[in-house]
Design an enzyme around this catalytic site. Sequence first.
Site, short mmCIF file in Angstrom:
data_model
loop_
_atom_site.label_atom_id
_atom_site.label_comp_id
_atom_site.label_asym_id
_atom_site.label_seq_id
_atom_site.Cartn_x
_atom_site.Cartn_y
_atom_site.Cartn_z
CG HIS A 206 -2.01 -1.10 1.06
ND1 HIS A 206 -3.02 -1.26 1.96
CD2 HIS A 206 -2.21 -2.05 0.11
CE1 HIS A 206 -3.79 -2.29 1.58
NE2 HIS A 206 -3.30 -2.77 0.46
CG HIS B 109 -3.60 -11.40 -3.23
ND1 HIS B 109 -3.93 -10.79 -4.41
CD2 HIS B 109 -3.57 -10.41 -2.30
CE1 HIS B 109 -4.10 -9.49 -4.22
NE2 HIS B 109 -3.87 -9.23 -2.94
#
Length: 732
Positions: free
Chosen positions: A235, A484
């Site tokens: 992020h 992920h």
Amino acid sequence: CLNSGWEFIFDDIISEVCPILASATSKVKDLFLSSSSEEEDIPSELISDSLRCGRELSREAKKRANRLVKNGVGLEACSPALLHFFSSKLSSDAKKASEVSHELLTATKIMQMKLCSTTDVTPNTFISFLENQCIQPHEIYCKPVSVSCTGSNKYRSIDGTCNNLRHPTWGRRGAPFTRLTSPRYADGIYAMPVATSGRPLPNPRLLSTRIFADRSIFSRVLSHLNVQWGQFITHDLVFQVMEVTDEGGIQCCLGNGRDILPQELLNDKCIPICVSDDDPFYKNHGIKCLNFVRSVTTPRDDCSLGHAEQMNTVTSFLDGSPIYGSDPILAAKLRSKCGGRLREETRKNCKGSFLPSVDDKLAVCDLRNISEPCYLAGDSRINQTPTLAVLHTLLLREHNRIADILSSLNPLWTDEKIYQETRKIVIAEIQHITYQEWLPLNFGESYLRYYRISPSSLYSRDYNEEVNPGAINGFGAAAFRFLHTVIPDTIMSCPSNSGTGYLYKLSDHYFNPGLVESTPESFDDIIRGIVTNRAGEADPHCTEEIANLLFKSSNKWGLDLIAMDIQRGRDHGIASYNDYRETCGLKRARTFQDLAGEISQDRINALAKFYESVDDIDLFVGGALEGDVSGSILGHTFQCIVAEQFYRTRIGDRHFYDNSEMPHSFTPDQLKEIKKASMARLICDNTNVKYVQKKAFELESSYNPKYHCDDYNAIPYVDLTAWKRPKFELYD
Ligand code: HEM
Ligand SMILES: [Ca+2]
């Protein structure tokens, strides 16, 4: 299910909106018939007509998109699709850039349509022709980005500009992603890619269920915190947001997923993921369509025409932007304006502080009642999971803890001075923990040293102002998303007074960080849990918590993050796996069997079953199936892309924490202290947790035992007295 992205351009619309252009066709034809060389210029009136027409068509499409939502084709309350849009907000300048980009792409498409329908120019020759022409639209269509850097540039700007003084726009918020390899758009410009045969690529959901299916194997080495740090630094480096309308998010499916919307109601930015009737999970819920919307694009800095580039809405430097924001307006809102501190909230009966609350909780969180927390931070993805919110909170506390120490060491320092010095220290700690602790653990210590990615001695002299620190599209839209597959399916909470851990399903807590504050001890309990809970094993299998239940809210089904990863790669025109093999020094495969050096036989068989040609394989899929490089959780191709990104993020950052001989470099005493920072110490200094393993990204073991936080030999402390300055430095 195969929207190209150009559904709004029809010849009859062109002649209606841009009659001049329609009549230009014959002129263009003459031009191309008379010249086979690429030296001929595109007539200037074709360019200006295309631009004008591109603008008109694009504005029409925007109005239609707004109308659709206004007339009820919007997102349903509490739907997974709505939650996916919770973090997709664009600032007004980013919105403007995205509109301009859409106008330019439409103009480019119109030119291509005109040229290709009237001449022998193919989509690919058109793009190289266009690049040779280097067309720069008039300023009324697109203003090149220009930044002038004044002042001392001693501290980082919030938006990343002026880090590189020769290329002041590099790494800024809002920059186009960079590419390692030419893009794969079906039309060379923006259309969704298709197989080399011209038929559709395999369905992303099918690939997800058949290749990435859930198999719960846990890592024997890595903790949940290792995964959480990975998401946090993601992020910091990248944020691609989806297109939205002025009226809200875009709906592509009918009846909350029962079917795809008919073409007349479909937004041209829709690329929904179709689900087959025999889907092992969604068939039980009557779901045939997963909402999915294209990413926002942005013009190149010089406005030149060409293929689409997606916008990175955060600074690509590893600069703590999830804490401080990438946008000066948000950054100011996050500050308390006193003592260099960030805004925080305290709670009755709780020792530590928490993040401030957002203004409109219900617009960005999935709350059961309004008293539950919903946080504001420098990054709008903050509330996605409770463990992400915990890490944000930890760093907020670290900032304020350091600010308080600096202001007691230097009582005459202003709020601004303390804020900037503290921010500099926190960013340095994040960089140190990432480069010294996290990257080597995940990608192999010797590999990273060999490629000069890990800092080694006290100072480094590696800064190179010709290295672009921008985020690589194949990194954000493919390679780094491999992580992920290591997301654990639960959030663990470990109260200090009991030996047991309580497990909460991840899918019950998306966009609801209430777990962080459910009791006065919850925050510390989750910290204990996150260092105790195991990460998933680094194989292509991933938990159904994200592959069937992502953002499920109160529904029985959610989205599929793996199918989204595959579809996002296509949306961004990410080059194929085979192209990336070549970029990364492997031999281009001519047959599926040529993959045998990197991919096991059963996986090659699976690929051959779904893809028509070895050239069609998506980067995300091919990269995920490669066997690991020794010492790394990644295969060769992903390792190459991830390493390239972290190399650029370090070498291309003038403010990288261990750069020497810069006016802003840390003193040797200060740098020695910064280099003591560790994940374990961050926990010790900012929570009530008393014991933590020295290597907090790794599970506790006899080789990695827990130590008391007061054991400063085991878990060294960053002593800030090296920041005490003589009074005369007050005004610098
Ligand atoms: C529970 C944890 C996580 C959840 C729920 C999650 C969810 C998501 C979602 C919804 C997206 C946007 C998908 C799209 O629209 O294309 C995304 C993007 C991404 N994720 Fe994750 N993620 C998690 C953890 C991680 C981790 C651990 C990593 C890597 C270490 C990671 C790397 C990325 C990257 C690189 C992107 C693209 C970011 C961008 O360009 O905007 N994620 N993730
Ligand atoms: Ca950043």
